[in-house]
Design an enzyme around this catalytic site. Structure first.
Site, short mmCIF file in Angstrom:
data_model
loop_
_atom_site.label_atom_id
_atom_site.label_comp_id
_atom_site.label_asym_id
_atom_site.label_seq_id
_atom_site.Cartn_x
_atom_site.Cartn_y
_atom_site.Cartn_z
N SER A 88 -48.23 -20.50 -4.39
CA SER A 88 -48.10 -19.17 -3.77
C SER A 88 -49.32 -18.82 -2.94
O SER A 88 -49.30 -17.88 -2.17
CB SER A 88 -47.93 -18.13 -4.87
OG SER A 88 -49.15 -17.99 -5.59
N HIS B 211 -67.55 -2.05 -31.72
CA HIS B 211 -66.93 -3.11 -30.91
C HIS B 211 -67.99 -3.87 -30.09
O HIS B 211 -68.32 -3.43 -28.99
CB HIS B 211 -65.89 -2.51 -29.96
CG HIS B 211 -64.67 -2.02 -30.67
ND1 HIS B 211 -63.61 -2.84 -30.99
CD2 HIS B 211 -64.35 -0.80 -31.16
CE1 HIS B 211 -62.68 -2.15 -31.64
NE2 HIS B 211 -63.11 -0.90 -31.75
N GLY C 63 -57.52 -3.10 -34.88
CA GLY C 63 -56.08 -2.87 -34.93
C GLY C 63 -55.80 -1.41 -35.22
O GLY C 63 -56.70 -0.69 -35.64
N GLU D 176 -67.54 -6.45 -28.47
CA GLU D 176 -66.91 -7.13 -27.33
C GLU D 176 -66.87 -6.27 -26.07
O GLU D 176 -66.69 -6.78 -24.98
CB GLU D 176 -65.49 -7.58 -27.71
CG GLU D 176 -64.46 -6.48 -27.94
CD GLU D 176 -64.48 -5.87 -29.34
OE1 GLU D 176 -65.52 -6.00 -30.03
OE2 GLU D 176 -63.49 -5.24 -29.74
N ASP E 295 -54.11 -18.82 -9.45
CA ASP E 295 -53.64 -19.72 -10.50
C ASP E 295 -52.92 -20.93 -9.93
O ASP E 295 -53.21 -22.07 -10.30
CB ASP E 295 -52.72 -18.99 -11.48
CG ASP E 295 -53.40 -17.76 -12.08
OD1 ASP E 295 -54.65 -17.71 -12.02
OD2 ASP E 295 -52.70 -16.88 -12.58
N SER E 296 -51.96 -20.69 -9.03
CA SER E 296 -51.21 -21.84 -8.54
C SER E 296 -52.09 -22.71 -7.65
O SER E 296 -51.94 -23.94 -7.63
CB SER E 296 -49.92 -21.42 -7.84
OG SER E 296 -50.17 -20.78 -6.63
N SER E 297 -53.06 -22.12 -6.94
CA SER E 297 -53.95 -22.93 -6.10
C SER E 297 -54.82 -23.85 -6.97
O SER E 297 -54.98 -25.03 -6.67
CB SER E 297 -54.88 -22.05 -5.27
OG SER E 297 -54.14 -21.24 -4.42
N LYS F 3 -58.55 -15.75 -16.88
CA LYS F 3 -58.66 -15.69 -15.41
C LYS F 3 -60.07 -16.04 -14.91
O LYS F 3 -60.22 -16.78 -13.94
CB LYS F 3 -58.31 -14.26 -14.98
CG LYS F 3 -58.04 -14.11 -13.51
CD LYS F 3 -56.67 -14.60 -13.21
CE LYS F 3 -56.19 -14.33 -11.84
NZ LYS F 3 -54.74 -14.60 -11.76
N CYS G 256 -64.30 -3.79 -36.50
CA CYS G 256 -63.56 -2.53 -36.59
C CYS G 256 -62.50 -2.60 -37.70
O CYS G 256 -62.86 -2.67 -38.87
CB CYS G 256 -62.96 -2.17 -35.23
SG CYS G 256 -62.43 -0.46 -35.19
N TYR G 257 -61.21 -2.67 -37.36
CA TYR G 257 -60.20 -2.77 -38.42
C TYR G 257 -60.47 -4.02 -39.27
O TYR G 257 -60.33 -3.98 -40.50
CB TYR G 257 -58.80 -2.87 -37.79
CG TYR G 257 -57.70 -2.95 -38.83
CD1 TYR G 257 -57.29 -1.82 -39.52
CD2 TYR G 257 -57.09 -4.16 -39.13
CE1 TYR G 257 -56.31 -1.90 -40.49
CE2 TYR G 257 -56.10 -4.25 -40.10
CZ TYR G 257 -55.70 -3.11 -40.77
OH TYR G 257 -54.73 -3.18 -41.74
N GLY H 221 -51.94 -17.88 -4.51
CA GLY H 221 -52.71 -17.11 -5.49
C GLY H 221 -53.67 -18.03 -6.23
O GLY H 221 -53.58 -19.25 -6.12
#
Ligand code: XMP
Length: 514
Positions: free
Chosen positions: A223, A169, A55, A171, A227-229, A370, A82-83, A225
């Site tokens: 659409s 970090h 942060g 990550e 996500d919607s598919s 995603k 980190c923070y 795309g």
């Protein structure tokens, strides 16, 4: 079902979603919560581990983001990053101070491999540092388990209480063995068995959707795309033709894209659902006539999309459920957002329809990142070209045509873009570049072709590499590829006499032109 959960407590750092994604890559489910979340609420979730993120604050300053000391007495393993590492030291009685030198970038670190956190890690490894403050003294009961040339406490542990802190970090990919460290924490120290898998997600969700929907009717705006598919196919597998998908072709899609969507989801496709394609191109072009301002164009496209969808929905009549392709970053960003300036209104295009009669919303991908949505897509057998489709903005070519949108300009940019994509793919670069497209600048300039003067448009090519689309670098495309694309566009696309390559990074540029 009682699922294993790790809670990621967000202190506002830039890599916080990345922390959660890395944990999920260890097959452990995790959720992100603001540091303001009540401790009682966190406790009630019964997490197997807690991670405190980075942060921007200094933990010793008044009003800095903080946490209750009780967090460390719950008997739940905690990892501070980190923070989060500094905060843990500060709250438990150590000393955090401003460092004489700021440590930033790839740094050599020595780790104590006898710590469970560093099992299997090379004793001398590379980490990614980014901090002003440092832990000057560990809290009582803590032992230093890593250091660098400038950072005496790069990691510390209190083994009895299962409290761990890492100044760097793990990550980010620059920390060479960061994933191993996070794996050690969630799988070995927290004891998670790793039950978060996409095949079981699919099975469980199909079952859950079936139970929820019963005999009800479901409506989905598709659409094409990712996500919607994926949401549509999940629903189709669960409730078959109780699902109707409405696909609005706004005339701002890439070349042949509308037909491709229809080929997959339409009556000749492989899914059991009702597919309705609305060819609304003319309506959109009429609304966009004479409009040049980017945000105004976005708004018009978003609103018109909703109106067309509503009209179709009204023909169907009352439905029980409306499907939304919301994914986890949308949930996190809407929960924690409000701090950043609106550069472009990406996520408020569209919104919810006002006049569709439905009882409840279903968001089957609400908990997924995603990359997880893509894995679900593959599990469901969706064609790879759809699953790995590069991002395409909701307002489509509307924001890739600078200035007024006309049917003629749409055709130019579609043709140029199709050539560009074909050549990128021929060069085997399509999976290496995160986003690439052709845009139509509003510039016309003088050229010469076959001894004739021309006065035509300039097409701009864009190709960027990025992790999160918040920052991006222009891709260094091979010169031969650029030359080939340029000569094909000039030869094959009418009204284009100049091709430019955009080398601007983001910031200061954005990925799209508008
Ligand atoms: P920018 O242009 O802001 O784009 O650097 C970052 C990412 O967001 C996509 N983008 C949009 N997506 N509606 C969307 O759904 C929009 O209005 C929109 N504008 C940009 C862009 O393609 C890139 O991936």
């Amino acid at each position: 079902m009682d699922k294993e959960l790790v809670v990621v407590i967000d202190f506002g750092g830039q890599y916080n979603q990345l922390v959660a994604r890395r944990v999920r890559e260890c097959n452990v489910y995790c959720e992100i919560y603001s540091y303001k979340t009540d401790l009682a609420k966190i406790k009630a979730m019964n997490p197997k581990g807690i991670i405190l993120t980075g942060g921007p604050s200094s933990c010793y300053e008044e009003g800095a983001a903080s946490c209750s000391p009780e967090l460390f007495d719950l008997g739940i393993p905690v990892l501070g990053l980190c923070y989060g590492a500094q905060l843990m030291a500060h709250v438990l009685g150590g000393k955090v101070a401003k460092a004489a030198v700021r440590e930033y970038g790839k740094t050599e670190v020595d780790v104590d491999t006898s710590s469970e956190l560093f099992t299997g890690v090379t004793p001398h490894t590379i980490c990614w540092m980014s901090h002003f403050d440092y832990i000057a003294e560990t809290a009582p009961g803590f032992k230093t388990i890593a250091f660098t040339a400038d950072c005496p406490v790069a990691a510390a542990e209190c083994k009895e209480k299962k409290l761990y802190s890492i100044q760097f970090h793990p990550e980010v990919l620059h920390t060479a063995e960061g994933s191993k460290m996070l794996y050690n924490f969630v799988r070995n120290i927290c004891g998670c068995c790793g039950d978060w898998r996409m095949d079981s997600f699919v099975e469980e969700n199909i079952q859950a959707i079936r139970e929820k929907v019963g005999g009800g009717k479901v409506l989905c705006a598709l659409s094409g795309g990712v996500d919607s598919s994926v949401a549509a196919v999940l629903l189709s597998k669960a409730v078959g033709n109780q699902l109707t998908c409405v696909f609005v072709d706004h005339g701002l899609l890439r070349k042949k894209e509308g037909d491709e969507v229809e080929a997959v989801f339409g009556s000749n496709g492989s899914y059991d659902l009702n597919f309705i394609r609305v060819n609304a191109q003319e309506r959109f072009y009429a609304k966009l006539k004479g409009v040049e301002e980017p945000e105004k164009k976005r708004k018009i496209i978003g609103e018109e999309f909703i109106r067309v969808f509503e009209e179709e929905a009204q023909k169907i009549g009352t439905v029980d459920f409306l499907v939304q392709g919301t994914i986890y970053p949308d949930v996190v960003e809407s929960g924690l957002g409000g701090e950043s300036a609106v550069i472009k209104s990406h996520h408020n295009v569209g919104g919810l329809p006002d006049y569709v009669d439905f009882k409840e919303i279903i968001e089957p991908l609400r908990s997924l990142f995603k990359d997880e949505v893509r894995k679900v897509g593959l599990e469901l057998g969706i064609p790879e070209h759809l699953v790995f489709r590069q991002p395409f903005p909701g307002p489509g070519l509307g924001v890739r045509i600078v200035g007024e949108v006309t049917a003629e300009k749409v055709k130019i940019v579609q043709d140029a873009d199709a050539i560009y994509r074909e050549e990128i793919s021929n060069a085997g670069l399509d999976r290496d570049i995160n986003q690439y497209f052709a845009a139509l600048t509003n510039m016309r300039s003088v050229g010469v072709m076959g001894d004739e003067r021309t006065y035509d448009y300039a097409v701009a090519l864009r190709a960027v590499n990025t992790v999160d689309f918040m920052t991006a670098e222009a891709a260094a495309l091979p010169w031969e590829v650029l030359q080939k694309v340029t000569s094909r566009i000039i030869n094959e696309v009418s009204h284009v006499n100049r091709v430019l390559y955009d080398v601007t990074s983001k910031p200061p540029g954005t990925i799209e032109f508008e």
